[in-house]
Structure formats: structure tokens, C-alpha cells
Design an enzyme around this catalytic site. Structure first.
Site, PDB file in Angstrom:
ATOM      1  N   ASP A   1     -14.019 -23.625 -28.920  1.00 63.79           N
ATOM      2  CA  ASP A   1     -12.707 -23.260 -28.371  1.00 63.79           C
ATOM      3  C   ASP A   1     -12.136 -22.141 -29.214  1.00 63.79           C
ATOM      4  OD1 ASP A   1      -9.987 -24.153 -29.997  1.00 63.79           O
ATOM      5  OD2 ASP A   1     -11.781 -25.194 -30.676  1.00 63.79           O
TER       6      ASP A   1
ATOM      7  N   ASP B   1      -6.671 -31.494 -29.591  1.00 60.55           N
ATOM      8  CA  ASP B   1      -6.783 -31.549 -31.042  1.00 60.55           C
ATOM      9  C   ASP B   1      -5.737 -32.530 -31.569  1.00 60.55           C
ATOM     10  OD1 ASP B   1      -4.379 -30.199 -30.959  1.00 60.55           O
ATOM     11  OD2 ASP B   1      -5.225 -28.270 -31.486  1.00 60.55           O
TER      12      ASP B   1
END
Length: 383
Positions: free
Chosen positions: A267, A92
Site C-alpha cells: 500500500d 492499519d
């Protein structure tokens, strides 16, 4: 990166079966990515992660930048070598962590200034810096730096936020190209719970052009009904020939509902965090939510396996009574076995979904999932 769409589910759902091919291998979709914040999935050896069937893990740009720092990871040639994981990694951008700092950070057009949660030092993270960090990490899938719109947000706040994220998205693409990074770069859709703003965000991202697209700004405290409302239309606005990633959503039933609506990748820290709190996900309907709370006294003398249908190391070798004992004694092994089991449960769920799509029985799979929990299948209200 290449995305191959193999099949769309028969019936009324939009579930898809595909493969994402990146530099470090193939990712079978729909896919769940275990979260390895600091370059490790808590309590798991890399070989354990492979054994439970994961094709890809997620790393955290923000935390790895602050500690150990890219200057250390650079010496190893990237995050794969540093943590000895040879399969794909998605990182991320650091945006969510920065914006969760609240009063400790200041947002400007250029980026975000904040105090390090480690030592209080002043730090600045920009779209360009996020791309540079992820280039050093050699992530197979890089996420754009965006502003994670808080919930609730007014219409004007959500619009201002998504417009900033679009400008940052363009800067991310420019820097990604400037670095010569051959890994994939995903854009992130924002817009809070407002459909017209979500559409505006998606249109802007398509104009910029990314390798894949993520739905951001969900699982941030909104009621489930609002999340489902966004998912009823959002995946269909995304290109059919690109992967669709729903960020941070991780309850098994929420994953299944998102798959029904056309999402490919997921996720969440839920399986690992819940494991450390003695919550085991199981195939049956222990509490109508598919969860065994192992600290309950009913398991003190239970000689049965945690989940009779599970093939993980925990279920094949230990009783519920032993797991109860480990949790009561706060032994590290208890958390480790719980993590192995929960992550295997998630991978079995995703494999079951993939097989059901391949074999034209996805609707039956969904019905069985809810039947085991004593629940009705939620209606699909697709737009």
C-alpha cells in the site's frame, strides 16, 4: 482467512502468485491496495476503484476513529456499508499516525496518550482500543497496534521498541479473540535496520501466532540500499503459507524489487498524492523514471494520449494537452483523471506481475520493466 499459494516464479527470484480469501472476497497477489484514509480514495467513486481493478483498499483506523467516530460507523454496520464498498478492506492499527505526532504524544506500557490533531482533546489509544475500533469497522484484515520505530534508531532503541510491539501484539491477539472477531489479524515485524532484531521480532510474532505478517519500519526515511538490505532476508523468515505485506512502500520499482524477494501485498499514498501534484506514472521512460510531469510546457500542445499502452478512462479519452490545461487551471477534474490513471497504472503493474509469474516469464517482465526506463536490472543478493 485463507491464503492459497498458486505458484513461485521460475528463475532466481522468490516472487509468488497467490490468493488471499477473506470475508468480503478474494485478493489476487501480488496486490496493491489504494489508500482510502477517511473511508474514501481521494477523487475516486467506489465504482471507479472497481473499474481500475483493485481487489482491496486500505482504511485508516486512527482518522476514522477521530472522525466520524465508530459510534457513527456502527450505525451502518461497518465501514463497507458506510462507504458503499463491497470488496475487502484492510485497516492499519493507527500506530503509524500516533507515532508521527511527535511531541504531541506520550508512550507508556499501556498505550499512547496524545492530543487530537482535530480539536486538541486528550485521547488514549491502546492495543485493546485499536482492536475494538477495527472490530467496529469490520475490517477484513486487522493490523496489530505497534510502535513504528523511527529512523534512524540506535540498537537499544530498536530493541526496546520491538519488545514493546511484541507485548502489544499479544494483547491485540487476546482482545481480537475476546471480541469474537472472525476477520484476519496481521502481526508487524519491527527491528529497524538490524537483522538480528528483525529475526527476534519475527520469532516473537510466530510464537504469538497471526493470520499474516507485515514488514513495518521501512519507507520511513532510510536510504533505499538499507531497505533492500532488509528485504534481501526478511520475507524468507516469514511463513510461506501466510501473506507477506510490506507497509507503505510504493514506488513502482520498489514494489517490483520487493516482489522479486517474496512480498505479496503493498500500500502507499504515492499514486494518489503524486496525481494531485501532476505526476503521472507511465509505461514508457519519459524521464527514465516512468513519470510524466504534466505541468511541463512541452505538453501544452501535445495531442497524444498520456500513456498509449494504458486502458484507463483518462488515457482513452483525453490528450496530454488537455491534462496540461486542467493542471494549469487547477481544475478538480485534472486531479481526478490523474488519480484514475495512476491507480490503474499500479493495478496494471500488479496484473502484469501476476501474469508473468503464472506464465513462467517473470524474469523477462523484470528485464522489460527496467529496459523501458533505460536501466539495468538490479542484482538480487538474497540471503
Amino acid at each position: 482467512m485463507q491464503f492459497t499459494l498458486h505458484k513461485t516464479a521460475a528463475g532466481e527470484s522468490r516472487a509468488r502468485r497467490g490468493t488471499v480469501t477473506v470475508n468480503h472476497g478474494e485478493i489476487r497477489t501480488p496486490a496493491f491496495m489504494p489508500v482510502g484514509t477517511y473511508g474514501t480514495v481521494k477523487g475516486m467513486l467506489p465504482r471507479d476503484i472497481e473499474d481500475i481493478g483493485a481487489d482491496i483498499i486500505l482504511g485508516n483506523t486512527f482518522h476514522l476513529w477521530l472522525r466520524p467516530g465508530t459510534e457513527v460507523i456502527d450505525k451502518f454496520g461497518g465501514l463497507h456499508q458506510f462507504m458503499n464498498w463491497n470488496k475487502p478492506i484492510l485497516t492499519d492499527s493507527g500506530g503509524f499516525q500516533v507515532f508521527s505526532l511527535g511531541a504531541m504524544r506520550k508512550i507508556t506500557e499501556e498505550g499512547v496518550a496524545f492530543k487530537s490533531p482535530i480539536d486538541g482533546a486528550k485521547v488514549f489509544l491502546s492495543p485493546e482500543k485499536s482492536m475494538q475500533i477495527q472490530y467496529s469497522l469490520n475490517s477484513d484484515i486487522v493490523m496489530q497496534f505497534d510502535e513504528c520505530t523511527p529512523y534512524p534508531a540506535t540498537y537499544s532503541e530498536a530493541q526496546k521498541s520491538l519488545e514493546l510491539s511484541l507485548r502489544w501484539g499479544q494483547r491485540c491477539v487476546d482482545e481480537h479473540k475476546k471480541l469474537g472477531n472472525t476477520n484476519a489479524l496481521f502481526g508487524i515485524v519491527q527491528g529497524s535496520m538490524y537483522e538480528d532484531l528483525r529475526r527476534q521480532s519475527m520469532d516473537g510474532l510466530l510464537e504469538i501466532g497471526f493470520d499474516g505478517y507485515a514488514i513495518g519500519g521501512l519507507s520511513v526515511g532510510e536510504p533505499k540500499e538499507e531497505m533492500i538490505s532488509v528485504l534481501n532476508y526478511m520475507p524468507e523468515l516469514m511463513p510461506a503459507d501466510k501473506p507477506r505485506y510490506l507497509m507503505g512502500v510504493g514506488k513502482p520499482e520498489d514494489i517490483l524489487e520487493a516482489v522479486r524477494r517474496g512480498v505479496d501485498m503493498f500500500d502507499c499514498v504515492m499514486p494518489t498524492r503524486n496525481a494531485r501534484n501532476g505526476h503521472y506514472f507511465v509505461t514508457g521512460n519519459e524521464d527514465n523514471q516512468g513519470i510524466v510531469r504534466i505541468r511541463n510546457s512541452q505538453y501544452r500542445e501535445d495531442q497524444g494520449p498520456l500513456d498509449p499502452e494504458c486502458d484507463c478512462y483518462c488515457c482513452q479519452n483525453f490528450s496530454r494537452a488537455y491534462l496540461y490545461h486542467l493542471n494549469k487551471c487547477k481544475e478538480m477534474l485534472g486531479a481526478q483523471l490523474a488519480t484514475i490513471h495512476n491507480l490503474r497504472y499500479y493495478q496494471r503493474l500488479m496484473q502484469g506481475i501476476r501474469d508473468a509469474i503464472d506464465e513462467d516469464r517473470f524474469d523477462e517482465f523484470v528485464a522489460d520493466f527496467y529496459h523501458r526506463r533505460g536501466q539495468d536490472v538490479p542484482p538480487l543478493e538474497l540471503k
